[in-house]
Write a protein that holds these residues in place. Sequence first.
Motif, PDB file in Angstrom:
ATOM      1  N   ILE A 196      -1.820   3.367  11.929  1.00 12.69           N
ATOM      2  CA  ILE A 196      -0.414   3.067  12.176  1.00 12.69           C
ATOM      3  C   ILE A 196      -0.059   1.788  11.422  1.00 12.69           C
ATOM      4  O   ILE A 196      -0.648   0.731  11.658  1.00 12.69           O
ATOM      5  N   ILE A 197       0.925   1.897  10.527  1.00 15.88           N
ATOM      6  CA  ILE A 197       1.385   0.735   9.759  1.00 15.88           C
ATOM      7  C   ILE A 197       2.536   0.086  10.520  1.00 15.88           C
ATOM      8  O   ILE A 197       3.513   0.748  10.882  1.00 15.88           O
ATOM      9  N   ILE A 207      -5.825  -2.416   5.304  1.00 16.82           N
ATOM     10  CA  ILE A 207      -5.059  -2.635   4.067  1.00 16.82           C
ATOM     11  C   ILE A 207      -5.929  -3.508   3.179  1.00 16.82           C
ATOM     12  O   ILE A 207      -6.230  -4.648   3.532  1.00 16.82           O
ATOM     13  N   ILE A 208      -6.348  -2.966   2.057  1.00 17.12           N
ATOM     14  CA  ILE A 208      -7.303  -3.693   1.217  1.00 17.12           C
ATOM     15  C   ILE A 208      -6.650  -4.295  -0.028  1.00 17.12           C
ATOM     16  O   ILE A 208      -7.280  -5.104  -0.713  1.00 17.12           O
ATOM     17  N   ILE A 245      -2.175  -2.658   9.628  1.00 14.24           N
ATOM     18  CA  ILE A 245      -2.488  -1.278  10.015  1.00 14.24           C
ATOM     19  C   ILE A 245      -3.506  -1.308  11.145  1.00 14.24           C
ATOM     20  O   ILE A 245      -4.464  -2.080  11.114  1.00 14.24           O
ATOM     21  N   THR A 246      -3.263  -0.496  12.150  1.00  8.93           N
ATOM     22  CA  THR A 246      -4.171  -0.390  13.287  1.00  8.93           C
ATOM     23  C   THR A 246      -4.639   1.055  13.413  1.00  8.93           C
ATOM     24  O   THR A 246      -3.948   1.990  12.977  1.00  8.93           O
ATOM     25  N   SER A 247      -5.810   1.234  14.019  1.00  3.47           N
ATOM     26  CA  SER A 247      -6.398   2.570  14.163  1.00  3.47           C
ATOM     27  C   SER A 247      -6.076   3.133  15.538  1.00  3.47           C
ATOM     28  O   SER A 247      -6.249   2.467  16.556  1.00  3.47           O
ATOM     29  N   GLY A 267       5.064   3.742   9.871  1.00  2.00           N
ATOM     30  CA  GLY A 267       4.609   5.091   9.552  1.00  2.00           C
ATOM     31  C   GLY A 267       3.136   5.244   9.879  1.00  2.00           C
ATOM     32  O   GLY A 267       2.442   4.280  10.228  1.00  2.00           O
ATOM     33  N   ARG A 268       2.643   6.475   9.758  1.00  2.00           N
ATOM     34  CA  ARG A 268       1.242   6.794  10.044  1.00  2.00           C
ATOM     35  C   ARG A 268       0.596   7.464   8.830  1.00  2.00           C
ATOM     36  O   ARG A 268       1.224   8.281   8.157  1.00  2.00           O
ATOM     37  N   VAL A 269      -0.663   7.115   8.606  1.00  2.00           N
ATOM     38  CA  VAL A 269      -1.465   7.779   7.584  1.00  2.00           C
ATOM     39  C   VAL A 269      -2.703   8.346   8.270  1.00  2.00           C
ATOM     40  O   VAL A 269      -3.188   7.782   9.249  1.00  2.00           O
ATOM     41  N   LYS A 270      -3.209   9.449   7.749  1.00  2.00           N
ATOM     42  CA  LYS A 270      -4.346  10.095   8.409  1.00  2.00           C
ATOM     43  C   LYS A 270      -5.362  10.576   7.390  1.00  2.00           C
ATOM     44  O   LYS A 270      -5.011  11.238   6.415  1.00  2.00           O
TER      45      LYS A 270
END
Length: 470
Positions: free
Chosen positions: A317-318, A296-297, A307-309, A277-280
């Motif tokens: 992007i996860i 991811i902390i 997760i990549t940017s 999935g994607r987070v924004k």
Amino acid sequence: MPERLAEMLLDLWTPLIILWIALPPCIYMAPMNQSHVLTDSLAVLLSLWGDDTAILWVWEGLFSCLHTDLDPGSKKIKYILSGDGAGTIFQINDVTGDIHAIKRLDREEKAEYTLTAQAVDWETNKPLEPPSEFIIKVQDINDNAPEFLNGPYHATVPEMSILGTSVTNVTATDADDPVYGNSAKLVYSILEGQPYFSIEPETAIIKTALPNMDREAKEEYLVVIQAKDMGGHSGGLSGTTTLTVTLTDVNDNPPKFAQSLYHFSVPEDVVLGTAIGRVKANDQDVGENAQSSYDIIDGDGTALFEITSDAQAQDGIIRLRKPLDFETKKSYTLKVEAANVHIDPRFSSRGPFKDTATVKIVVEDADEPPVFSSPTYLLEVHENAALNSVIGQVTARDPDITSSPIRFSIDRHTDLERQFNINADDGKITLATPLDRELSVWHNITIIATEISHSNSEDGQQSKFYHQEK
């Protein structure tokens, strides 16, 4: 006469009407048998500019006349004029010596004219005395409005700039004489664009008039600038231009996730590296000021997910980095962070320039094929083993939570002579034909384990069976 000329010289640069009255209107022509001299009054004027040249200021109409010491009643004298504009702009009355401007003069087209006047014999055109040269200088009047030659103008200034930050400089030109009077003395003002911007009246430097203008609130401003001559006084001519000021972006806004909680689901058998999935995190800034990196902390899935940017889409992007097992763990919770890449220390007090969100990932059960207890089996059998005797057994299970029953079979492509059989229910392998070690030491066969589901569909998993005879 000399006293009057002295008074005239003292007032040489006084306004038009005074100079016009004071200046003697005639140029005196010396007789032939005398050296080149002018009238007493004009001789003083010429001594200021040189021995051979007279300089006259003129506006329009009759500005001078010629006379000679020859017999004024003589009809043999004719006056002629030559030089710049003679006959086209300036005309001389050949009898009286009166000189007229027959066209309107424009100092911006030509500021001075050099002419030569002479008295000649009317019949023979022979000179009666040496020629006299004089220069006509056209006095300026305020007949040209200021012009902005390069407008309309465009300029940029960073948002959040302090009061008095220089934006740009726009200047006008005035074709009138910059030396004489105030015809070309310009004063600048802003007609439209206040209270955001101001202008220096003499230098035309435009500055911010309000501090901390925010690009996110308003990005573009239209400024109307006026240049007025005569030092800005009443009656002066004016010209206007427009300046479009664009506020450029600075990093004064932190990223902000569109939602605080994200939900995703993923099948347990998804391929590694697949995007879950994607987070924004949205950022009101633009360009590099809006770039954020994602991490991811915290959470219980930090080892399984990454997760990549995405620099272009500005989102995170996860992805799956390790296999999932629904039967082992059915959900995970991650804490993700978006942080600006380029921080401007001037606005650190507006931070922190980062934000966090929670991601919940639900693992979906997949109908997985049966799994053998071992990927390979090695059985040792005597060559004189009895037919139908059990020589080994394989086992398999359904990894799904439903634990469907398993059926076993032999891939006959690997046992063309049908030397072995297998019990479909318990996986026991029996000998179908006698074995002969001298003919074949090894037999490699493939066992198929098939899941029998409630819908009568079958999923299969193969396992190699290795048989060695002694």
